[in-house]
Design an enzyme around this catalytic site. Structure first.
Site, short mmCIF file in Angstrom:
data_model
loop_
_atom_site.label_atom_id
_atom_site.label_comp_id
_atom_site.label_asym_id
_atom_site.label_seq_id
_atom_site.Cartn_x
_atom_site.Cartn_y
_atom_site.Cartn_z
N HIS A 268 23.93 66.51 85.19
CA HIS A 268 23.50 65.32 85.94
C HIS A 268 22.00 65.42 86.18
O HIS A 268 21.49 66.48 86.52
CB HIS A 268 24.25 65.24 87.28
CG HIS A 268 24.14 63.90 87.92
ND1 HIS A 268 22.99 63.48 88.55
CD2 HIS A 268 25.03 62.88 88.03
CE1 HIS A 268 23.19 62.24 89.01
NE2 HIS A 268 24.42 61.86 88.72
N GLN B 125 28.51 67.96 80.94
CA GLN B 125 27.46 67.03 81.35
C GLN B 125 26.55 67.64 82.41
O GLN B 125 27.03 68.24 83.38
CB GLN B 125 28.06 65.74 81.91
CG GLN B 125 26.97 64.78 82.37
CD GLN B 125 27.52 63.39 82.62
OE1 GLN B 125 28.08 63.11 83.66
NE2 GLN B 125 27.37 62.53 81.64
N ARG C 14 29.41 61.51 79.25
CA ARG C 14 30.11 60.48 80.02
C ARG C 14 29.09 59.56 80.67
O ARG C 14 28.11 60.01 81.25
CB ARG C 14 30.97 61.13 81.10
CG ARG C 14 31.58 60.15 82.05
CD ARG C 14 32.50 60.81 83.03
NE ARG C 14 31.82 61.63 84.01
CZ ARG C 14 31.18 61.16 85.09
NH1 ARG C 14 31.09 59.86 85.28
NH2 ARG C 14 30.61 61.97 85.94
N LEU D 156 24.66 66.75 94.73
CA LEU D 156 24.47 65.55 93.92
C LEU D 156 23.67 64.47 94.65
O LEU D 156 23.93 64.17 95.81
CB LEU D 156 25.84 64.99 93.54
CG LEU D 156 25.88 63.72 92.71
CD1 LEU D 156 25.29 63.95 91.34
CD2 LEU D 156 27.30 63.21 92.59
N HIS E 46 27.62 69.07 85.99
CA HIS E 46 28.25 67.97 86.73
C HIS E 46 29.68 67.66 86.30
O HIS E 46 30.54 67.42 87.13
CB HIS E 46 27.39 66.73 86.56
CG HIS E 46 27.85 65.56 87.37
ND1 HIS E 46 28.00 65.64 88.74
CD2 HIS E 46 28.19 64.28 87.04
CE1 HIS E 46 28.41 64.46 89.20
NE2 HIS E 46 28.54 63.63 88.20
N ARG F 292 22.82 59.76 80.98
CA ARG F 292 22.54 60.98 81.73
C ARG F 292 21.98 62.10 80.87
O ARG F 292 21.09 62.83 81.30
CB ARG F 292 23.82 61.44 82.42
CG ARG F 292 24.14 60.57 83.60
CD ARG F 292 25.42 61.01 84.28
NE ARG F 292 25.64 60.17 85.45
CZ ARG F 292 26.75 60.19 86.18
NH1 ARG F 292 27.72 61.03 85.86
NH2 ARG F 292 26.88 59.42 87.23
#
Lengths: 320, 464
Positions: free
Chosen positions: B230, B228, B374, B240, B339, B274
């Site tokens: 982000h 993933q 996710r 983040l 991420h 995302r």
């Protein structure tokens, strides 16, 4: 670790800033203070920090069986304790604590901030037990000397000293816990002296702390008498060095407009009873004084606003 | 040699939740973590945790969003379990002491999150992971029967002759000594492997140790290509910026000042899932509409100042310390960044891998509830639900004969530095449980009696 003698997290210390502050152009790094050094920069946090955390019974103790759904709690209460929840247990405040340097058994800023997280949590059913435990402990909340070192170094703006002051206010103001360390009497003495004189009348402090406002009554309190005798050398030293004269010790001048001070007291006492707890998570209300106050162009108003807010707006907050 | 019924490796949310669940079952539990548990990477989860707890919401809706968000690649049975059990888990956390922020009337408050069709993300400001992690650690401190081995690095898993996992080889980081742990069940909960990417939002500790250890003893990995990105990581260092920022209403702009998500997801805008937002950003950047430093802008100034301080406090600090930007006044430059590892050790819905005695939960595992992408605030839920489930299966001990044999591997015996005395038992206390006892669900009294008996007959060899 300590960078140029100041406790800090290495991971958010910019090298350039550290160099600019380094005396002689050399950055000095040392292990954290107040904890035994294992090797090089590594200290034993288990032996000090985590032991102290364990001391404050760091888990929630609700009453009875949990409800079917969530506990119903005022939204502000949860935002309020978020400041102590923000603690990452890095131990920088423990390293910087001056009281712990003098009294290694002092529970210390991190653990007391953790304690506030439960005292301030409405779900906890042992608030009074916790407070009286921490007030009665000779190394508890009244061992803090209000030096601001922990607030200054905390990388997460937890402001541990403010949490300790909150514990004190809850212990004295809300629960009236008259502890054996006389924190209660000492605080009351400060408040009463300022109400009467406007400034601190130091020679009155001790008798008032121990004798409920009277030199004579303090003499019949055995504990106070002991304290008075023990502090005689300090008093004599003060007289000798000329820091105090017998006249100044006995006759304290009042402020010219003492009425103004009384008015502040009156307003606080007859107010709506709401105690303003300034907290980093609640500052910055639009259109309010707080927002203007914490609005310097540096964008770093957070620390600037809490410190005067905490110390200035609350009764009995800024002493000891 | 310390011996436990259940050995949990990793002490983030999945590991600690598994340890607590195993302790509830009344078995002997040891938790090994290469760092202090409160430094675990679960700390970094900022935004919140999903659950369909509101009466108006339903687990079906949560499950539908999760399946859709996973690009229909998630295991729908596992997703159903996760979403059904989520409300109970949130309430359990609340009862343990997590300081979830409240909405009106003092009930649990929610915020909106990407890819969700209802506001079902429960949160503690922007430190949700940290708050839950610390509360679980509080519970571990309370449960003195759980043995904690903090700052012990696990280097390998050990199997008996039948291939059943029988323990782990570890190194005590504090003094460098090696130690062998015996266990009937090993639960891996050691997080993802984000550190193979640069930049990443992952901490230095996310080095995929658990995935590697399991792979080396032949546990199949699954979906390892599903990584993933982000949408909002800080330019330069990849730190983040929580999805909560967009959940609170922040906007994304390209260098031309266009709110470009209008083109890619006109309904959900910034709160699309995302992968969609990350792809949109990268498209803008690739087609020359980004800033010269290869970024787009996240404008949080549209969120009321008080709300930012209350709910996005950490982001204010991150912006100030690492980008020199006051996010309450100026937009901050961001780009997509590595991420999360959706893949991992293949497990069933009870965390069991295909190696007997080996369980896995959290980011190290692949159940798979995340499929190809996710959803934000589903990872904390994943760790807790499957952490608990992986510990709720009673440990099936290896064959008695295998258990009595020393599981020390041959290569280890050859080495001169193999310790003769045990640092582990000296520091953490020896495990009083008999090695050959099976693991029934005992009542407190039975447990007490059994422990006393075990202590009485404990031989010097079993305490190391």
């Amino acid at each position: 670790m300590r960078v140029n003698g100041k406790s800090a997290l290495a991971c958010n210390t910019q090298l350039g800033d550290a160099l600019a502050r380094a005396p002689g152009g050399e950055i000095v790094v040392e292990p954290m203070g107040n904890m035994p050094v294992l090797k090089d920069l590594i200290v034993d946090m288990d032996a000090v920090h985590w032991k102290k955390i364990q001391r404050v019974v760091p888990w929630l103790l609700p009453e009875g069986e949990p409800p079917e759904r969530e506990y119903i709690v005022e939204p502000e209460a949860m935002i309020d304790i978020t400041q102590s929840m923000a603690c990452i247990q890095c131990g920088v405040c423990v390293s910087a604590c001056l009281s712990m340097e003098v009294d290694p058994e002092f529970i210390g800023p991190a653990a007391l901030a953790k304690a506030y997280r439960f005292v301030g949590d409405p779900r906890d059913a042992h608030t009074e037990d916790r407070l009286s435990d921490l007030a009665e402990d000779p190394h508890g909340i009244y061992d803090c000397t209000h030096c601001f070192a922990c607030i200054e170094v905390c990388p997460k703006d937890v402001a541990p000293m403010n949490q300790i002051m909150r514990l004190r206010r809850h212990a004295t103001g809300d629960y009236g816990i008259k502890d054996r360390n006389n924190g209660y009497g000492h605080e009351k003495a400060f408040v009463d002296i300022i109400e009467r004189y406007g400034t601190l009348h130091e020679s009155q402090l001790l008798p008032r702390s121990y004798g409920q406002g009277s030199l004579i009554r303090s003499q019949v309190e055995p504990r106070a008498l002991k304290q008075l005798i023990e502090s005689l050398p300090t008093a004599v030293a003060g007289l000798r060095s000329g820091k105090v004269s017998p006249k100044a010790a006995l006759i304290h001048h009042k402020l010219p407009d003492q009425e103004q001070i009384r008015r502040i007291y009156h307003e606080i006492e007859t107010g709506d009873g709401e105690r303003l707890e300034l907290n980093l998570y609640i500052v910055g209300e639009e259109g309010e004084g707080g927002a203007a106050e914490q609005d310097p162009s540096t964008g770093d108003g957070s620390e600037a606003s809490t410190v005067p807010g905490e110390a200035g707006t609350e009764r009995g907050g800024a002493e000891q | 040699m310390p011996q436990h019924d259940v050995l949990v490796i990793g002490a983030g949310l999945a590991g600690m939740r598994a340890a607590l669940a195993a302790a509830d079952e009344g078995v002997s539990v040891g938790v090994i973590s290469k760092i202090h548990p409160v430094r675990s990477h679960s700390n970094a989860a900022q935004g919140g945790i999903n659950a369909a707890l509101n009466p108006e919401d339903s687990w079906e809706s949560h499950a539908y969003d999760t399946v859709k968000g996973s690009d229909y690649l998630g295991d729908q049975d596992a997703i159903e379990i996760m979403c059904r059990e989520a409300p109970k888990e949130i309430l359990h956390l609340e009862h343990l002491g997590v300081t979830f922020h409240r909405g009106a009337e003092g009930k649990l408050g929610t915020r909106a999150f990407g890819g969700a069709s209802a506001a079902r993300t429960y949160y503690v400001a922007d430190i949700t992971g940290q708050a839950i992690l610390h509360v679980l650690y509080e519970q571990l401190m309370r449960r003195s029967e759980v043995f904690r081995y903090e700052e012990w690095f696990t280097t390998a898993l050990v199997q008996d002759d039948d291939g059943h996992v029988a323990g782990a080889v570890t190194r005590n980081i504090r003094d460098g000594s090696m130690e062998l742990f015996g266990a009937k069940t090993v639960i891996l909960a050691c997080g993802g492997n984000g550190r193979v990417y640069n930049p990443t939002t992952n901490a230095l500790i996310c080095t995929g140790d658990g995935i590697a250890m399991a792979y080396r003893i032949g546990a199949p990995l699954m979906d390892m290509e599903m990584i993933q990105y982000h949408p909002t990581t800080l330019a330069g260092n990849g730190l983040l910026i929580t999805e909560g920022a967009r959940g609170e209403g922040a906007h994304l702009y390209n260098a031309q000042g266009e709110r470009f998500m209008e083109k890619y997801a006109p309904n959900k805008m910034e709160l699309a899932s995302r992968d969609v937002v990350s792809r949109a950003e990268q498209t803008e950047i690739n087609e020359g509409r980004g800033f010269p430093d290869g970024t787009v802008a996240l404008d949080i100034t549209v969120v009321p100042r008080k709300r930012i301080h209350e709910a996005l406090r950490e982001i204010v600090n991150v912006g100030r310390d690492f980008a020199g930007v006051d996010i309450t006044k100026d937009p901050v430059h961001i780009k997509p960044g590595n991420h999360y590892t959706m893949g991992g050790i293949k497990t069933d819905i009870d965390g069991q891998t295909s190696v007997p005695g080996l369980y896995a939960a959290g980011e190290v595992a692949c159940v798979s509830v995340h499929g190809g992408n996710r959803l934000g605030a589903n990872s904390l839920l994943d760790t807790l639900i499957f952490g608990r489930r992986s510990a709720s299966t009673p440990p099936t001990p290896p064959r008695a004969s295998a258990c009595r044999r020393s599981p020390t591997p041959a290569w280890a015996k050859r080495r001169a530095w193999w310790p003769t005395s045990s640092g582990a038992s000296a520091r953490a206390g020896a495990c009083p449980r008999s090695r050959t006892s099976s693991a029934p669900r005992w009542t407190a009294t039975q447990r007490c009696i059994a422990t006393t008996r075990a202590c009485a007959r404990r031989s010097p060899s079993s305490s190391g």
